[in-house]
Scaffold this active site. Structure first.
Site, PDB file in Angstrom:
ATOM      1  N   ASN A 161      -1.499 -15.377  14.113  1.00 58.49           N
ATOM      2  CA  ASN A 161      -0.375 -15.882  15.359  1.00 58.49           C
ATOM      3  C   ASN A 161      -1.785 -16.138  16.379  1.00 58.49           C
ATOM      4  O   ASN A 161      -0.874 -17.250  17.009  1.00 58.49           O
ATOM      5  CB  ASN A 161       0.344 -14.363  15.619  1.00 58.49           C
ATOM      6  CG  ASN A 161      -0.276 -13.317  15.856  1.00 58.49           C
ATOM      7  OD1 ASN A 161      -1.045 -13.219  15.119  1.00 58.49           O
ATOM      8  ND2 ASN A 161      -0.594 -12.348  17.006  1.00 58.49           N
ATOM      9  N   CYS A 336      -2.264 -10.969  28.455  1.00 57.37           N
ATOM     10  CA  CYS A 336      -3.097 -11.030  29.350  1.00 57.37           C
ATOM     11  C   CYS A 336      -2.009 -10.295  30.526  1.00 57.37           C
ATOM     12  O   CYS A 336      -0.801 -11.124  30.141  1.00 57.37           O
ATOM     13  CB  CYS A 336      -2.978 -12.622  29.132  1.00 57.37           C
ATOM     14  SG  CYS A 336      -3.327 -13.084  31.076  1.00 57.37           S
TER      15      CYS A 336
HETATM   16  N1  PLP Z   1       3.132  -9.687  12.884  1.00 56.89           N
HETATM   17  C1  PLP Z   1       2.995 -11.248  13.827  1.00 56.89           C
HETATM   18  C2  PLP Z   1       1.746 -11.671  12.882  1.00 56.89           C
HETATM   19  C3  PLP Z   1       3.286 -11.426  14.785  1.00 56.89           C
HETATM   20  O1  PLP Z   1       2.908 -12.124  14.618  1.00 56.89           O
HETATM   21  C4  PLP Z   1       4.682 -11.147  15.413  1.00 56.89           C
HETATM   22  C5  PLP Z   1       5.054 -10.863  16.396  1.00 56.89           C
HETATM   23  O2  PLP Z   1       4.593 -11.054  17.153  1.00 56.89           O
HETATM   24  C6  PLP Z   1       4.710  -9.269  14.551  1.00 56.89           C
HETATM   25  C7  PLP Z   1       3.958  -8.786  13.384  1.00 56.89           C
HETATM   26  C8  PLP Z   1       5.783  -7.961  15.138  1.00 56.89           C
HETATM   27  O3  PLP Z   1       7.056  -8.656  14.832  1.00 56.89           O
HETATM   28  P1  PLP Z   1       8.100  -8.494  15.841  1.00 56.89           P
HETATM   29  O4  PLP Z   1       7.902  -8.212  17.186  1.00 56.89           O
HETATM   30  O5  PLP Z   1       9.204  -9.563  15.326  1.00 56.89           O
HETATM   31  O6  PLP Z   1       8.500  -6.674  15.335  1.00 56.89           O
END
Ligand code: PLP
Length: 666
Positions: A161, A336
Site C-alpha cells: 500500500n 503521520c
Molecule cells: N491491507 C492493506 C494492504 C491495506 O492497504 C489496508 C488498508 O489500508 C488494509 C489491509 C485494511 O483494510 P480495511 O481498513 O479496509 O479493513
C-alpha cells in the site's frame, strides 16, 4: 465545489456513481433481507448471489469459498483464526505443525497485529518470524525457502500500500512447494490493478476491501481455497452459509457488485497501459519540479497507480503542507501525526537511507483517474516546484516574491519541541542565531540564504564553562546583552541602540522558566522566548506570567466567522501558515475561490509581529491556518499577553471553505 485533486487512492477512494446509485436503490427500494422468504427477501438473495458470482469470476475463485464481510481487516482476522485454530488442533492431535508463523516485513499493520493477537489468544505461542524484503521491496525468497519446511502459516501481500511494489507470488508459491504452511495473501491493493486468478494458485486466504476500489467503506470479501481450514469469526444467524453471521450489508454488496461488474466489463476502468502513461506524466512533472527527487520503489515492479518519493532537503511534513496548500491530496508513506512524521517502516524494511524513509510522500490514484485530472495535478506539481524554488532557494540578490510577509526580525525554528531562534537586522542584512539545534540547521540555512543575511554570531543560552563570561553582541542596529542566570545559563536581551534592558523588545531565555526571571532583568512586556516550548505557548512576558491569564475561549466557529468579520470591519485576518504553504495556496485561490485580503505572518515569525498587535488592543485579530491548531496557539498567545480580541477560526481553512460553499449554495 471543491478544487481539490485527490491523489490518495491507496488510502480510500470516492464511490463510483453507479455504485452509489445501486447502494441507494438497495437501501430505499430493494431493501429486503436475503434471509426472508417473501418476495423482497428473494429479490435481495438474488442480488447477493449475482454479486457473489461476479466476484468469483473477477478474482478467479473457482470452487473456493467467497463470503462478504466488513472489509479486509475482518477478512484477515477470519483467515488468521481459521489457520491458527487448524494448527492448534493439529498440534493437539500430535501432528508436527512447524515452528514459524512467517509475516512479510512490509505487510499492512492489520496482518502482523492480528497474527500476534490470535497466536496469543489461541495459546498457540508459535514464533513469529519476519520475512525480510530487499531494496526493491520484494520478499527474500532465499529466506522463505529456509523457513518454509518449518512454517505453519505464511502471510504476504499481493501489492504494497505504501510503495505499490507487487510481490513475486509465483516465486513465493514455488518456495512453498514442499511446505505444509497455510498461505495468506492480502489482496487489498491488487483488486482492479493486477490480474487475479486465485484458483490457479495455492493461496489459502485472500482478503479484499471495497473502499480501495470505488465501493463504500464497510464492505469487503474473503476468498478461502477449497479444502483450506475455516473457522467463522462471527456466529449467530448463520448468514453467508454459516461462514459469517450477521445480516448482510446489502447496500455495500450492491455497490461492490457495480464495481465488480465494471471491472468485468473492462469498459469503465483504465487499462494497465493507460495507467502507466498517467504515472509517466506524474513522474515527469515531479522530476522537473523537484530536482534531485528520488523514487523509492522500482517502477517496473510497482503498481502503475502508486508513486512513492522523497526530495532531498524537504521533510515529508513540508511537502505534505505544500501539496495540501495547492489542494493536492497526497499522504506520507506511513501514518503521520500532525506534529511529526514517523519514518516509514516499509521503506526502512527496504533498507533505504534514513532521509528517504523520513521524507517519503505517497501519491496514489485509482483506475478511474482521467487524463484531465492527472494533467491538472501535473500543473499543480509544477507550481509546487516553483514555490519551493522561490521560497526556499531564492538567490540572495533577488527580492523575495511579493506578498511574502515583511522581513521580520525574530524567527523561530522548532524541531522536536525545541526552539532555535534567528534575530536579524533586516536592513543591515545581518543576523545572530541562538541555541541552534542539529535538526533546525537546514531550515535556518535556507532562511539565511534566502534573505542574504550574514551570520554575525551563534549564541548559546547554556554555557558549558561556569567561568566564561559571555559578551554583548552588536549586529546592525541591535544589541544582544547577556544577563547571567545561575552558574550555567544566560539570558540574551535584545535592545536597539540607546535602549535600556527594561525597554527590551525580546529576551531569549533558553531553558529558564519565565517565572524564575527577576523583574529588572527585562521589562514587564519584554517578550520571553524559550528554547523549549513543548506546551506550544510561543511567547510570554513577566506581566502575563504574573497576571496568570486563564485559558479563555478564543475560537470562532467557521459559521460565526463571516458574521464576526462583518461586525468588525477593522479586524485583521492573519494567515499563520508557513511561507511555502501560503505560496502554494495562491494557486488554489487563483482558481477563483473567494478570499478576503489577509495578512501573512507564519507562526515561526509571530514573535516579530506581537508587539505591533499588542499595541493596538482595539483591533481584533482573527488567525487562521490549515487545521486550526496553529492559529489556536497564536490566538491563545495573544490573549495571554493581554490582547482582548484575538481569535482563531476553528477547524481551519477546511471549515472556512465549507462556510463559503454553504453561502454559495444558499
Ligand atoms: N491491507 C492493506 C494492504 C491495506 O492497504 C489496508 C488498508 O489500508 C488494509 C489491509 C485494511 O483494510 P480495511 O481498513 O479496509 O479493513
Amino acid at each position: 465545489m471543491t478544487t481539490e485533486i485527490y491523489l490518495d487512492g491507496n488510502a480510500t477512494t470516492a464511490v463510483l456513481p453507479a455504485a452509489a446509485n445501486a447502494a441507494l436503490e438497495t437501501m430505499c427500494s430493494r431493501f429486503g433481507n436475503p434471509s426472508s422468504s417473501h418476495g423482497a427477501g428473494l429479490q435481495a438473495r438474488a442480488l447477493l448471489e449475482t454479486v457473489r458470482a461476479c466476484a468469483r469470476r473477477v478474482i478467479g475463485a473457482g470452487h473456493g469459498r467467497l463470503m462478504f464481510n466488513s472489509g479486509a481487516t475482518e477478512g484477515i482476522q477470519t483467515a488468521m483464526l481459521s489457520a491458527l485454530v487448524a494448527l492448534r488442533d493439529r498440534r493437539a492431535a500430535g501432528e508436527a505443525i512447524g515452528r514459524w508463523l512467517v509475516v512479510g516485513a512490509t505487510e499492512h499493520k492489520a496482518v502482523p497485529e492480528s497474527l500476534a493477537h490470535w497466536n496469543r489468544v489461541l495459546g498457540l505461542d508459535l514464533d513469529i518470524v519476519v520475512l525480510e524484503v530487499g531494496q526493491d521491496g520484494r520478499h527474500d525468497l532465499a529466506q522463505l525457502r529456509r523457513l518454509a519446511p518449518d512454517a505453519g502459516l505464511v502471510c504476504t501481500m499481493a501489492a504494497n500500500n505504501e510503495t505499490g511494489v507487487t510481490s513475486n507470488l509465483a516465486g513465493i508459491e514455488a518456495a512453498l512447494t514442499d511446505s505444509a504452511a497455510y498461505w495468506l495473501v492480502d489482496c487489498v491493493q491488487a483488486l482492479g490493478k493486477l490480474g487475479l486468478d486465485l484458483q490457479r494458485t495455492r493461496i489459502d486466504y485472500a482478503p479484499f476491501s471495497g473502499h480501495k476500489l470505488y465501493a463504500p467503506k464497510g464492505i469487503g470479501m474473503l476468498y478461502v481455497r477449497p479444502g483450506a481450514p475455516f473457522t467463522p469469526l462471527m456466529v449467530g444467524g448463520g448468514q453467508e452459509s454459516g461462514q459469517r453471521s450477521g445480516t448482510e450489508n446489502m447496500s455495500g454488496i450492491a455497490a461492490l457488485g457495480e464495481v465488480l461488474a465494471a471491472l468485468e466489463s473492462g469498459a469503465v476502468f483504465s487499462s494497465q497501459q493507460q495507467l502507466e502513461a498517467l504515472r509517466g506524466q506524474l513522474v515527469t512533472s515531479l522530476s522537473a519540479a523537484f530536482p534531485g527527487i528520488v523514487f523509492n520503489a522500482p517502477s517496473a515492479l510497482a503498481l502503475p497507480t502508486t508513486i512513492n518519493f522523497s526530495v532531498p532537503w524537504l521533510s515529508s511534513r513540508e511537502l505534505l503542507d505544500l501539496f495540501d496548500a495547492a489542494e493536492l491530496s497526497v499522504s506520507t508513506g506511513s501514518a503521520c501525526s500532525a506534529a511529526k512524521a514517523e519514518p516509514s517502516f516499509v521503506l526502512r524494511a527496504m533498507a533505504l537511507p534514513a532521509w528517504q524513509t523520513e521524507a517519503a510522500i505517497r501519491l496514489s490514484f485509482g483506475p478511474l483517474a482521467s487524463e484531465r485530472e492527472i494533467a491538472a495535478a501535473c500543473a499543480r506539481i509544477a507550481h509546487c516546484g516553483h514555490v519551493v524554488r522561490v521560497s526556499a532557494m531564492l538567490p540572495p540578490t533577488r527580492k523575495p516574491v511579493e506578498h511574502i510577509a515583511p522581513l521580520h526580525n525574530v524567527v523561530c525554528f522548532t524541531h522536536d519541541g525545541r526552539s532555535s531562534w534567528l534575530v536579524a537586522d533586516v536592513l543591515a542584512r545581518s543576523c545572530v542565531l541562538i541555541d541552534v539545534l542539529n535538526g533546525a540547521a537546514t531550515p535556518i540555512d535556507r532562511h539565511v540564504r534566502r534573505h542574504g543575511y550574514r551570520i554575525d554570531a551563534m549564541l548559546e543560552t547554556r554555557i558549558e564553562a561556569a567561568g566564561l563570561a559571555p559578551r554583548p553582541v552588536g549586529f546592525g542596529d541591535y544589541l544582544l546583552t547577556p544577563v547571567r542566570h545561575g552558574g550555567r545559563h544566560v539570558i540574551y536581551v535584545l535592545t536597539r541602540a540607546g535602549e535600556t534592558l527594561i525597554q527590551a523588545s525580546h529576551a531569549f531565555i533558553g531553558q529558564i522558566a519565565a517565572r524564575d526571571i527577576a523583574p529588572g532583568m527585562v521589562g514587564q512586556d519584554t517578550l520571553l522566548l524559550a528554547a523549549t516550548d513543548e506546551s506550544g505557548r510561543l511567547a510570554t512576558s513577566l506581566r502575563a506570567e504574573h497576571a496568570g491569564q486563564g485559558e479563555e475561549a478564543n475560537e470562532l466557529s467557521a459559521a460565526m466567522t463571516g458574521g464576526y468579520l462583518e461586525a468588525h470591519p477593522n479586524a485583521r485576518l492573519i494567515d499563520v501558515r508557513e511561507l511555502h504553504e501560503q505560496l502554494a495556496g495562491q494557486f488554489a485561490r487563483s482558481t477563483g475561490e473567494r478570499e478576503r485580503m489577509a495578512e501573512h505572518v507564519p507562526l515561526s515569525h509571530l514573535a516579530s509581529a506581537l508587539h505591533d498587535w499588542l499595541a493596538a488592543p482595539e483591533t481584533p485579530l482573527v488567525f487562521y491556518c490549515r487545521s486550526g491548531n496553529r492559529s489556536a496557539r497564536a490566538a491563545a498567545c495573544l490573549r495571554r499577553l493581554g490582547h482582548p480580541a484575538a481569535w482563531s477560526i476553528g477547524g481551519g481553512m477546511a471549515a472556512a471553505a465549507d462556510v463559503v460553499r454553504a453561502e454559495r449554495a444558499a
